[in-house]
Structure formats: structure tokens, C-alpha cells
Design a protein around this motif. Structure first.
Motif, PDB file in Angstrom:
ATOM      1  N   GLY A   1      39.497 -36.529-120.190  1.00 32.24           N
ATOM      2  CA  GLY A   1      38.900 -37.258-121.314  1.00 32.24           C
ATOM      3  C   GLY A   1      38.276 -36.362-122.367  1.00 32.24           C
ATOM      4  O   GLY A   1      37.329 -36.793-123.038  1.00 32.24           O
TER       5      GLY A   1
ATOM      6  N   CYS B   1      33.892 -35.012-125.614  1.00 41.72           N
ATOM      7  CA  CYS B   1      34.304 -36.150-124.795  1.00 41.72           C
ATOM      8  C   CYS B   1      34.848 -37.254-125.695  1.00 41.72           C
ATOM      9  O   CYS B   1      34.223 -37.630-126.696  1.00 41.72           O
ATOM     10  CB  CYS B   1      33.121 -36.656-123.978  1.00 41.72           C
TER      11      CYS B   1
ATOM     12  N   LEU C   1      35.160 -40.300-124.796  1.00 39.31           N
ATOM     13  CA  LEU C   1      34.546 -41.570-124.434  1.00 39.31           C
ATOM     14  C   LEU C   1      33.166 -41.743-125.049  1.00 39.31           C
ATOM     15  O   LEU C   1      32.802 -42.832-125.488  1.00 39.31           O
ATOM     16  CB  LEU C   1      34.462 -41.692-122.911  1.00 39.31           C
ATOM     17  N   CYS C   2      32.366 -40.686-125.079  1.00 43.22           N
ATOM     18  CA  CYS C   2      31.007 -40.777-125.626  1.00 43.22           C
ATOM     19  C   CYS C   2      30.784 -39.876-126.832  1.00 43.22           C
ATOM     20  O   CYS C   2      29.678 -39.823-127.367  1.00 43.22           O
ATOM     21  CB  CYS C   2      29.983 -40.459-124.540  1.00 43.22           C
TER      22      CYS C   2
ATOM     23  N   LEU D   1      33.043 -36.284-116.355  1.00 37.63           N
ATOM     24  CA  LEU D   1      33.759 -37.549-116.257  1.00 37.63           C
ATOM     25  C   LEU D   1      33.270 -38.357-115.049  1.00 37.63           C
ATOM     26  O   LEU D   1      33.059 -39.570-115.148  1.00 37.63           O
ATOM     27  CB  LEU D   1      35.263 -37.292-116.161  1.00 37.63           C
TER      28      LEU D   1
ATOM     29  N   ILE E   1      29.194 -39.276-115.670  1.00 38.54           N
ATOM     30  CA  ILE E   1      28.820 -40.075-116.847  1.00 38.54           C
ATOM     31  C   ILE E   1      29.743 -41.279-117.004  1.00 38.54           C
ATOM     32  O   ILE E   1      29.293 -42.369-117.347  1.00 38.54           O
ATOM     33  CB  ILE E   1      28.833 -39.206-118.117  1.00 38.54           C
ATOM     34  N   HIS E   2      31.018 -41.082-116.769  1.00 36.84           N
ATOM     35  CA  HIS E   2      32.001 -42.146-117.005  1.00 36.84           C
ATOM     36  C   HIS E   2      32.799 -42.397-115.714  1.00 36.84           C
ATOM     37  O   HIS E   2      34.029 -42.279-115.697  1.00 36.84           O
ATOM     38  CB  HIS E   2      32.959 -41.763-118.145  1.00 36.84           C
ATOM     39  N   SER E   3      32.115 -42.725-114.675  1.00 39.48           N
ATOM     40  CA  SER E   3      32.777 -42.876-113.364  1.00 39.48           C
ATOM     41  C   SER E   3      33.803 -44.008-113.368  1.00 39.48           C
ATOM     42  O   SER E   3      34.775 -43.966-112.606  1.00 39.48           O
ATOM     43  CB  SER E   3      31.721 -43.136-112.282  1.00 39.48           C
ATOM     44  N   GLU E   4      33.601 -45.014-114.239  1.00 44.55           N
ATOM     45  CA  GLU E   4      34.530 -46.141-114.258  1.00 44.55           C
ATOM     46  C   GLU E   4      35.909 -45.752-114.792  1.00 44.55           C
ATOM     47  O   GLU E   4      36.879 -46.516-114.644  1.00 44.55           O
ATOM     48  CB  GLU E   4      33.954 -47.299-115.081  1.00 44.55           C
ATOM     49  N   TYR E   5      35.992 -44.567-115.473  1.00 41.61           N
ATOM     50  CA  TYR E   5      37.270 -44.128-116.041  1.00 41.61           C
ATOM     51  C   TYR E   5      37.962 -43.074-115.163  1.00 41.61           C
ATOM     52  O   TYR E   5      38.984 -42.526-115.560  1.00 41.61           O
ATOM     53  CB  TYR E   5      37.065 -43.552-117.450  1.00 41.61           C
TER      54      TYR E   5
ATOM     55  N   LYS F   1      43.088 -42.852-126.819  1.00 35.12           N
ATOM     56  CA  LYS F   1      41.745 -42.621-127.363  1.00 35.12           C
ATOM     57  C   LYS F   1      41.750 -41.516-128.410  1.00 35.12           C
ATOM     58  O   LYS F   1      41.071 -41.608-129.451  1.00 35.12           O
ATOM     59  CB  LYS F   1      40.783 -42.265-126.224  1.00 35.12           C
TER      60      LYS F   1
END
Length: 621
Positions: free
Chosen positions: A50, A64, A66-67, A85, A88-92, A103
């Protein structure tokens, strides 16, 4: 004791060795700190975590998707990126690389749109200035931008290119208040350009005052100045006159403008006004007050005003003819019903015109046009008056009356031609003098021909019966004598013999009346013998010729410009008042006209780049 000393030496030696080793160790560590740390380059495989890369201060760093968080340069490692990843963004976690590629594409598209959005306001600002400039030049209300210009532009762009392009036009700020501010900015820029050039140049002005539709008095001034090798004419100002239009009040307005803009009175070499007492008075007039500031200024009574005054010279008998014609015109045109019936009659008789023209004394050219239209419709007028039982219809059946009217049409037409020939830009005293002198000689010729029964110089009168012309010959000769007398009264100052060298510097004779010093005469002789300049004299205008000689023959050029630069007429002031009348209608009676008028008729070009640089760009709301 010896044993103790030997042990002490060994201990000291070990301590020295230890210090040396420590010192060398510190130096090595500092050297390592001074080195630039090595950083990894971005790899496409990092996209699966990501992350993309950006350049910040010439250093590549991971960002990143995502953020949008930017990590340190030393975080460009798979382990650190993966940890970000997962924490902070465990769902991805476990998303395929195609997900992060979408993205990345979305981020790139947003960047392009942002750049485009940032660029739109600057273009919209420039477009707003350009539209405002055109509205002012067309003398239209400010509301026309939102009510007509923008909707029409959107319709055209939508039809030609599509809705998406048309929507972008809505970014342009075109509110009426915005248009007013833009016009004010443009006017100030034009005034700054004009004033900066006037400060370093000789100039002449023409001044006149008039009243608009709202009964407000205005003083308008035009300036003519030298700019490099060109003479420029431009509006100087249009100021309201708050009190009486006296010479002192008019002078205060001009003097205040000069003081506010650091313009020197000494650079003013010419002043042109009408013949009103407040302007032309020798004791308290404007010309006297100006001469107190700059004694060498050349004042001239406008030649157009003088020609108009001459044309008013008419005998009582001819004046009665003109008065009766005006009475008939008012009888027909003052009644809407009579005007419609007269127009229907003209259509039935297949006349070239269907209406008469009103006579307006302040419009100098209207006299010739009014009576010419009456002469061409004399049959229709006679029939209409007879149908309405008006006794004036008998006049247009009277051959003697028609002959007098025909003469007035011919002579006023010639006076109008003279008046129009003296109008226009870049007119100077020597041109006007030649036109007036030529007309005076024509009047003398017409008088002589009439006395010899030759009337071919009056084409309409030449078609009339000879008996009627002979009966009125003395009346016509008397009128021509009166014209000659008035021309000598109003144009008696046109003896410019001392300026003959300006009109033609290649004349052979030398005249002491030229008013030149010995050194200046030597320069004039040198100039007159230059064959190259003689050829150039025949290919350029008189003003341009003397401007081009400013460097080589500075003294002669300056003397010539003192005659050529001053205005001979107030023609520009008259055109300015025509523009003011078109602009300040009864629907815009509260308009403050100075800035609007400057933008509408100025010969300068606005500096739009500078105007946009001084304003913050923002789209329309």
C-alpha cells in the motif's frame, strides 16, 4: 619500595594505552556519523504493502496510499512498510496488488484535477477583466455580463463543444459589482500609464464643459503629447463641476488634477477652448489663469465653434425662410398622428423618405440635413398641409420660396463639408488654416460667379428657373458678403506667415519674419539642402517629419512642435460628450462616469498581466 614503583609504572602505562585507544575509537565514530546514510530506492513490489513514493527536499520517501502519511526515508524497507500496513490498516492486509494500483490511479487523477482547479481561477480572473473591458468600451450596463454575455457564451460553448466545457465558464466572476471593480482597476491603470508619460513630455490640452441627461455639469479634457516618435491623443479626465462653471472653478479642477499627479504646468504648450467668456476672457478667463502658470502657452479658440458661428450669419429674409421651414417640421412631427399620416402619404407617393428631421441648434450639421430633407419632400409636404387646411402649404407651391430654400440647402451643405473636414484626430493649426483660407477664396469665387449669372457651383440651385434666380441674385450675393465679413472677424488670426518654414522647410527664400536666430537659420539651410530629408518630407506626415528630426535638429524640431502640437479644435471633447450621453442615459442617471468614460474611449491598452498579478484569483460563487 622498588617493587611498589615498578607496579606504579606498569599501571600508568596501561592507563595511557587505554586513553589512546579510547581517543581513536571516538574519532572513528564521529567519522561514521559524518557519512551520508544509504537509503533504499522505491521498488514496485512495495505497492503490495500500500505504498508509493514521493520526492520531498530531493529525498525519496514512502507514502501510504491509504492514509497519505509520509514515512522517513530510512523506512523504505519491506519490513517497516509491512508493519505499517498490519498495525495501522489491518483490515487491508491480504488485499491483492490490483487494489492498491486502483488507489494509486485514483490519487494521480485527483492530483491532476487539483492542478486544473488551481489553474481555473487565474484564467477566470483574466477573463473577467477582458469582459469588463469590452462592456465599458461598448458603454453598456454592468448587469449585461450576467444577464446576456455569460448565458450567451455558455449556449455557444455548449452547442459547439459540450456541457462539460460550458460548465467551466461559470467559474468566471461576472457579478455587476465585480464588473464595476474591474472597470475601476482598468481605469486606474490607464490613468497611470498616461500620467507617467505626460510627466516627461510636452503636451497640449483641450477643455470643454457640458451638462448630461441628469443635469450634472462635467468638465472634460483631452491631452496630446509626444511619446518617442509619435503624437498620442487621449482623454485626460472627466470631472464633475460641483458649483458654477466659472473660470476659477474650471481652473481649480485642472490644477488639482495636475498637482495630484505631479504634472508640471511648464510642460503645457497649448490650450484650446470655445469662445465662452469663462474660457476665452482676457482678464479673468481660463486662458488668462493658465498663462499665469505657463506664460508661453498658446491659446486657440476652437475652429469648429468659429465655423458654426459663421454659419449663423444670415439675412432677415433668408432667416424667415428657415424659420417657416422649422415651423412646418414641428407642426408635422410634434403630433404622432400627423407623423404617421405623413409617413403613409410619402409611402403612397413613393418618396425616398417617410419622415422629416428635427432641427437642433447645438448640432451644427443638422441645419443642412434638415432643410435638405424638406426640399426633397416639398411635394409631399405641400399636399399634406393642403389636406390639413394649413395655409403654409402655399409656400411650397411658391417658386420664389423654393429658390431661396434651394440656395440655403446648397450653401449650408458647403458649410457642413467645411466643418466636417476640420474634424478628426491629429488635426493641427496649419491644416485648419489651409482649409479655412481655401473656403474663403471659394466664397469669393461664388460671389463673383453669381454677379456674372454663373451658378454651376450650386448644383440644386442650377436646376431652378433662371428668372427666379435672377430675382434673388442680390439677396444671395448679400449673404455671401456677410459670410466673408464673418470669416474675417472670426478667423483674422490665421496669418501664419512666420511659420511657413514649418510647413515646408525646403523653401528657397529666406524671410526675417520667420523669427529664427542666425544659428537656427543656419540649421534650416542645412536641413533644406539635405536631399534625403527632402524625399522623406514627401513620404511622411508633417508632424512625423519634425518628430524624426528631434535628435539631429533639436531646436528647430522643438519650435515646430510648439505650433503642431496644440489642438486647433475641441473635436475630441465633443466626441467625449457624445460617449458620455450614450453612457449616462436616464436608466443610469446615478453613474459616476469618469472611470467608465476613460475605459470606453482611451487610446491606451490596459496592462492585464499587471492587473491580474495584483488581484487574488478566485472563481465565481
Amino acid at each position: 619500595m622498588d617493587k611498589f614503583l615498578i607496579g606504579y609504572k606498569r599501571k600508568s602505562t596501561n592507563n595511557e594505552d587505554s586513553d589512546v585507544g579510547t581517543s581513536s575509537g571516538n574519532t572513528s565514530h564521529k567519522e561514521q556519523e559524518g557519512r551520508t546514510p544509504k537509503t533504499r530506492k522505491y521498488d514496485l513490489s512495495y505497492l503490495s504493502f500500500g505504498f508509493t513514493n514521493i520526492i520531498n527536499d530531493n529525498v525519496e520517501k514512502p507514502m501510504c496510499l491509504l492514509c497519505s502519511k509520509v514515512l522517513a526515508a530510512d523506512s523504505m524497507r519491506p519490513g517497516k512498510l509491512k508493519r505499517h500496513l498490519e498495525t495501522i490498516h489491518s483490515e487491508y492486509v491480504g488485499k491483492p496488488q490490483e487494489f492498491f494500483q486502483r488507489k494509486l490511479d485514483e490519487l494521480s487523477k485527483n492530483k491532476q484535477n487539483f492542478k486544473k482547479i488551481v489553474h481555473i481561477p487565474s484564467n477566470a480572473l483574466l477573463a473577467s477583466y477582458l469582459v469588463s473591458y469590452r462592456i465599458a468600451q461598448c458603454k453598456k450596463p454592468h448587469t449585461i455580463a450576467e444577464t446576456l454575455v455569460l448565458p450567451a457564451a455558455i449556449d455557444m460553448v455548449k452547442t459547439m463543444f459540450g456541457q462539460s466545457y460550458a460548465n467551466q465558464l461559470r467559474q468566471i466572476p461576472l457579478a455587476d459589482n465585480t464588473i464595476g471593480r474591474r472597470i475601476d482597476d482598468i481605469s486606474e491603470d490607464l490613468c497611470d500609464q498616461l500620467v507617467s508619460r505626460m510627466r516627461t513630455s510636452k503636451f497640449a490640452i483641450q477643455v470643454d464643459e457640458a451638462t448630461d441627461v441628469a443635469k450634472d455639469a462635467h468638465l472634460i479634457a483631452y491631452v496630446r503629447y509626444v511619446d518617442d516618435t509619435n503624437i498620442i491623443e487621449d482623454i485626460l479626465f472627466c470631472k464633475p463641476i460641483p458649483d458654477r462653471a466659472t473660470s476659477n472653478e474650471i481652473f481649480k479642477i485642472i490644477d488639482r488634477f495636475f498637482n495630484e499627479n505631479d504634472i508640471m504646468w511648464n510642460n503645457c504648450i497649448g490650450l484650446c477652448t470655445d469662445g465662452a467668456q469663462s474660457m476665452a476672457g482676457h482678464k479673468t478667463g481660463l486662458q488668462t489663469l493658465v498663462k499665469m502658470k505657463t506664460p508661453e502657452v498658446l491659446w486657440k479658440h476652437c475652429m469648429l465653434h468659429r465655423a458654426a458661428l459663421v454659419s449663423k450669419t444670415i439675412s432677415e429674409e433668408l432667416n424667415n425662410v428657415f424659420a417657416k421651414v422649422t415651423k412646418v417640421i414641428n407642426y408635422i412631427k410634434n403630433s404622432p398622428l400627423k407623423a404617421r399620416l405623413f409617413a403613409k402619404l410619402c409611402e403612397d407617393m413613393r418618396a425616398n423618405y417617410t419622415s422629416l428631421l428635427y432641427y437642433c441648434e447645438v448640432r451644427w450639421l443638422s441645419r443642412a440635413k434638415v432643410i435638405q430633407r424638406v426640399l426633397e419632400l416639398k411635394e409631399e409636404i405641400a399636399m399634406f398641409l393642403e389636406e390639413n387646411h394649413n395655409e403654409d402649404g402655399n409656400m411650397f407651391r411658391d417658386d420664389n420660396f423654393i429658390v431661396k430654400l434651394t440656395y440655403l440647402v446648397d450653401i449650408f451643405e458647403k458649410l457642413s463639408v467645411l466643418n466636417k473636414s476640420m474634424q478628426g484626430p491629429q488635426m493641427h493649426l496649419l491644416i485648419q488654416k489651409d482649409k479655412v483660407k481655401a473656403f474663403i477664396k471659394k466664397v469669393e469665387l461664388w460671389k463673383s460667379n453669381l454677379q456674372k449669372n454663373k451658378i454651376d457651383m450650386f448644383p440644386r440651385l442650377n436646376l431652378c428657373a433662371r428668372d427666379n434666380i435672377e430675382a434673388n441674385k442680390n439677396l444671395f450675393v448679400e449673404h455671401l458678403n456677410g459670410l466673408l465679413l464673418q470669416f474675417s472677424n472670426y478667423f483674422g488670426d490665421l496669418d501664419f506667415t512666420k511659420f511657413a518654414w514649418i510647413q515646408n522647410p525646403f523653401i528657397d527664400e529666406e524671410d526675417d519674419e520667420f523669427g529664427l536666430t542666425s544659428i537656427e537659420k543656419e540649421k534650416l539651410i542645412e536641413l533644406s539642402c539635405d536631399t534625403t530629408l527632402k524625399h522623406k518630407f514627401q513620404t511622411v506626415s508633417l508632424v512625423q517629419f519634425w518628430l524624426n528630426l528631434h535628435t539631429e535638429y533639436n531646436t528647430l524640431s522643438n519650435k515646430a512642435l510648439k505650433v503642431l502640437l496644440p489642438f486647433a479644435t475641441s473635436y475630441l471633447c465633443e466626441t467625449g460628450f457624445s460617449a458620455l450621453a450614450a453612457m449616462k442615459s436616464k436608466y443610469r442617471a446615478r453613474l459616476v462616469v469618469e472611470k467608465e468614460l476613460r475605459v470606453a474611449i482611451s487610446s491606451q491598452t490596459p496592462r492585464f498581466d499587471k492587473l491580474c498579478a495584483n488581484r487574488q484569483a478566485h472563481p465565481s460563487h
